[in-house]
Design a protein around this motif. Structure first.
Motif, mmCIF file in Angstrom:
data_model
loop_
_atom_site.group_PDB
_atom_site.id
_atom_site.type_symbol
_atom_site.label_atom_id
_atom_site.label_comp_id
_atom_site.label_asym_id
_atom_site.label_seq_id
_atom_site.Cartn_x
_atom_site.Cartn_y
_atom_site.Cartn_z
ATOM 1 N N ARG A 181 0.863 -1.187 0.000
ATOM 2 C CA ARG A 181 0.000 0.000 0.000
ATOM 3 C C ARG A 181 0.893 1.228 0.000
ATOM 4 N N ILE A 182 0.658 2.122 -0.962
ATOM 5 C CA ILE A 182 1.541 3.265 -1.181
ATOM 6 C C ILE A 182 0.787 4.558 -0.911
ATOM 7 N N GLN A 183 1.384 5.406 -0.098
ATOM 8 C CA GLN A 183 0.846 6.743 0.144
ATOM 9 C C GLN A 183 1.874 7.736 -0.374
ATOM 10 N N ALA A 184 1.532 8.434 -1.450
ATOM 11 C CA ALA A 184 2.470 9.345 -2.102
ATOM 12 C C ALA A 184 1.977 10.775 -1.985
ATOM 13 N N ARG A 185 2.882 11.678 -1.648
ATOM 14 C CA ARG A 185 2.503 13.085 -1.585
ATOM 15 C C ARG A 185 2.507 13.662 -3.006
ATOM 16 N N PRO A 186 1.817 14.767 -3.242
ATOM 17 C CA PRO A 186 1.798 15.363 -4.585
ATOM 18 C C PRO A 186 3.208 15.700 -5.063
ATOM 19 N N LEU A 187 3.488 15.393 -6.319
ATOM 20 C CA LEU A 187 4.795 15.686 -6.911
ATOM 21 C C LEU A 187 4.774 17.116 -7.442
ATOM 22 N N THR A 188 5.644 17.959 -6.902
ATOM 23 C CA THR A 188 5.629 19.378 -7.266
ATOM 24 C C THR A 188 6.339 19.650 -8.582
ATOM 25 N N ASN A 189 7.247 18.774 -8.982
ATOM 26 C CA ASN A 189 7.960 18.939 -10.248
ATOM 27 C C ASN A 189 7.230 18.132 -11.322
ATOM 28 N N SER A 190 6.852 18.791 -12.404
ATOM 29 C CA SER A 190 6.071 18.119 -13.450
ATOM 30 C C SER A 190 6.848 17.005 -14.134
ATOM 31 N N ASN A 191 8.173 17.004 -13.983
ATOM 32 C CA ASN A 191 8.989 15.966 -14.604
ATOM 33 C C ASN A 191 9.261 14.791 -13.668
ATOM 34 N N SER A 192 8.780 14.869 -12.428
ATOM 35 C CA SER A 192 8.953 13.755 -11.498
ATOM 36 C C SER A 192 7.972 12.643 -11.832
ATOM 37 N N ARG A 193 8.394 11.405 -11.571
ATOM 38 C CA ARG A 193 7.530 10.248 -11.812
ATOM 39 C C ARG A 193 7.721 9.238 -10.686
ATOM 40 N N LEU A 194 6.612 8.665 -10.254
ATOM 41 C CA LEU A 194 6.632 7.561 -9.297
ATOM 42 C C LEU A 194 5.798 6.448 -9.895
ATOM 43 N N GLU A 195 6.438 5.313 -10.187
ATOM 44 C CA GLU A 195 5.763 4.213 -10.858
ATOM 45 C C GLU A 195 5.982 2.912 -10.091
ATOM 46 N N ILE A 196 4.926 2.118 -10.015
ATOM 47 C CA ILE A 196 4.978 0.799 -9.393
ATOM 48 C C ILE A 196 4.643 -0.222 -10.480
ATOM 49 N N SER A 197 5.551 -1.149 -10.725
ATOM 50 C CA SER A 197 5.316 -2.139 -11.773
ATOM 51 C C SER A 197 5.090 -3.516 -11.168
ATOM 52 N N SER A 198 4.416 -4.358 -11.942
ATOM 53 C CA SER A 198 4.205 -5.761 -11.596
ATOM 54 C C SER A 198 4.408 -6.560 -12.877
ATOM 55 N N PRO A 199 4.357 -7.887 -12.817
ATOM 56 C CA PRO A 199 4.490 -8.653 -14.061
ATOM 57 C C PRO A 199 3.403 -8.355 -15.089
ATOM 58 N N ALA A 200 2.305 -7.719 -14.654
ATOM 59 C CA ALA A 200 1.185 -7.486 -15.571
ATOM 60 C C ALA A 200 1.142 -6.076 -16.138
ATOM 61 N N GLY A 201 1.692 -5.072 -15.431
ATOM 62 C CA GLY A 201 1.581 -3.701 -15.923
ATOM 63 C C GLY A 201 2.285 -2.712 -15.018
ATOM 64 N N VAL A 202 2.069 -1.417 -15.310
ATOM 65 C CA VAL A 202 2.714 -0.328 -14.579
ATOM 66 C C VAL A 202 1.650 0.654 -14.110
ATOM 67 N N THR A 203 1.773 1.089 -12.847
ATOM 68 C CA THR A 203 0.858 2.077 -12.293
ATOM 69 C C THR A 203 1.636 3.335 -11.955
ATOM 70 N N GLY A 204 1.216 4.467 -12.530
ATOM 71 C CA GLY A 204 1.881 5.742 -12.303
ATOM 72 C C GLY A 204 1.121 6.585 -11.298
ATOM 73 N N VAL A 205 1.878 7.305 -10.463
ATOM 74 C CA VAL A 205 1.304 8.026 -9.330
ATOM 75 C C VAL A 205 1.777 9.476 -9.364
ATOM 76 N N ARG A 206 0.890 10.409 -8.957
ATOM 77 C CA ARG A 206 1.312 11.795 -8.807
ATOM 78 C C ARG A 206 0.850 12.380 -7.471
#
Length: 279
Positions: A120-145
């Motif tokens: 379970r991931i709790q991510a704060r808002p990314l202030t830089n538009s070029n920042s990326r936080l991604e969680i991948s699994s064998p099935a796909g990728v989930t991107g977070v902002r």
């Protein structure tokens, strides 16, 4: 008046300066900075390994390929950098670093992998538009902002994604779906994510049959909400896309089976199957 060689020298220096001005940002676009970026272990419960040894609070994952693994009835809490995100890692889960880098414009690129288990991931808002936080699994990728969400990855790579707050974008096989607060999506390996549906916290299971094969083995058939994970005596079980489980399992010495159903957000329910149900 400057001589011709001096003029050529000045022109050459000017050309080199211009070249460096434009090339350095490109070269530094995704440079690895292992010393400045990390995923730190903040809490440990039970058996947790870090790079094959017992983990300690304060251990840091800094390079691609480094990972932690939680054992049975164990968990961990991780933080990315100084609090970009907090990750609650459930039992029988692997978290691996794929990329921790910084762009020249200050953007932070964070890619983590969950090849199995639940986080379970709790991510704060990314202030830089070029920042990326991604969680991948064998099935796909989930991107977070900036959100709170969970992923549950089964032994066959089936991945459930549920969002508690905010929204995430889940991508697989060229299709991206937005999973808003209160919604969930399923991703099967080799397929695009399903259209998000309202999250149903259904942690029940239906036992269809439990029959003895011989003194050491039994056949279990049951159904569960396919978004969830199911464990039998701490072993994850595969299910089909409808949530049906049909598997051969060892017969425990006390003839009791401990069934745990866990959602992508980490909620779980314990069910016991007694010896009287074994036929």
């Amino acid at each position: 008046m400057k001589s011709l060689p001096q003029i050529f020298r000045l022109v050459a220096l000017l050309f080199v300066g211009i070249l460096l001005t434009f090339s350095i940002p490109l070269l530094a676009r995704d440079i690895q900075l292992p010393a400045s970026r990390s995923v730190e272990i903040r809490q440990i419960r039970g058996t947790v390994t870090y790079q094959g040894r017992p983990a300690r609070v304060g251990d840091r994952l800094t390079s691609p390929g480094q990972q932690i693994v939680t054992g049975r009835q164990s968990s961990a809490v991780l933080t990315v950098d100084t609090g970009i995100a907090t990750i609650n890692v459930a039992e029988l889960t692997t978290i691996q670093v794929q990329n921790l880098s910084m762009a020249a414009n200050g953007g932070r690129i964070t890619r983590l992998s969950v090849p199995r288990g639940q986080a379970r991931i709790q991510a704060r808002p990314l202030t830089n538009s070029n920042s990326r936080l991604e969680i991948s699994s064998p099935a796909g990728v989930t991107g977070v902002r900036g959100t709170e969400f969970g992923v549950g990855v089964g032994p066959n790579g089936k991945t459930g994604v549920s969002t508690l707050e905010g929204a995430v974008a889940t991508t697989a096989k060229g299709r991206t779906v937005t999973v808003n607060s209160g919604y969930s999506s399923l991703v099967f390996p080799g397929e695009p994510p399903t259209s998000p549906k309202l999250t149903q916290e259904n942690l029940k299971y239906e036992l269809i049959s439990l029959s003895a094969i011989d003194r050491n083995r039994a056949r279990l058939i049951c159904t569960v909400e396919p978004l969830n994970l199911i464990f039998l005596n701490d072993q994850p079980l595969e299910m089909d896309r409808t949530g049906r489980v049909d598997t051969v399992v060892p017969r425990p010495a006390n003839a009791e089976y401990r069934v745990v159903v866990r959602s992508p957000l980490g909620k779980e329910e314990l069910h016991m199957i007694g010896a009287d149900l074994l036929k």
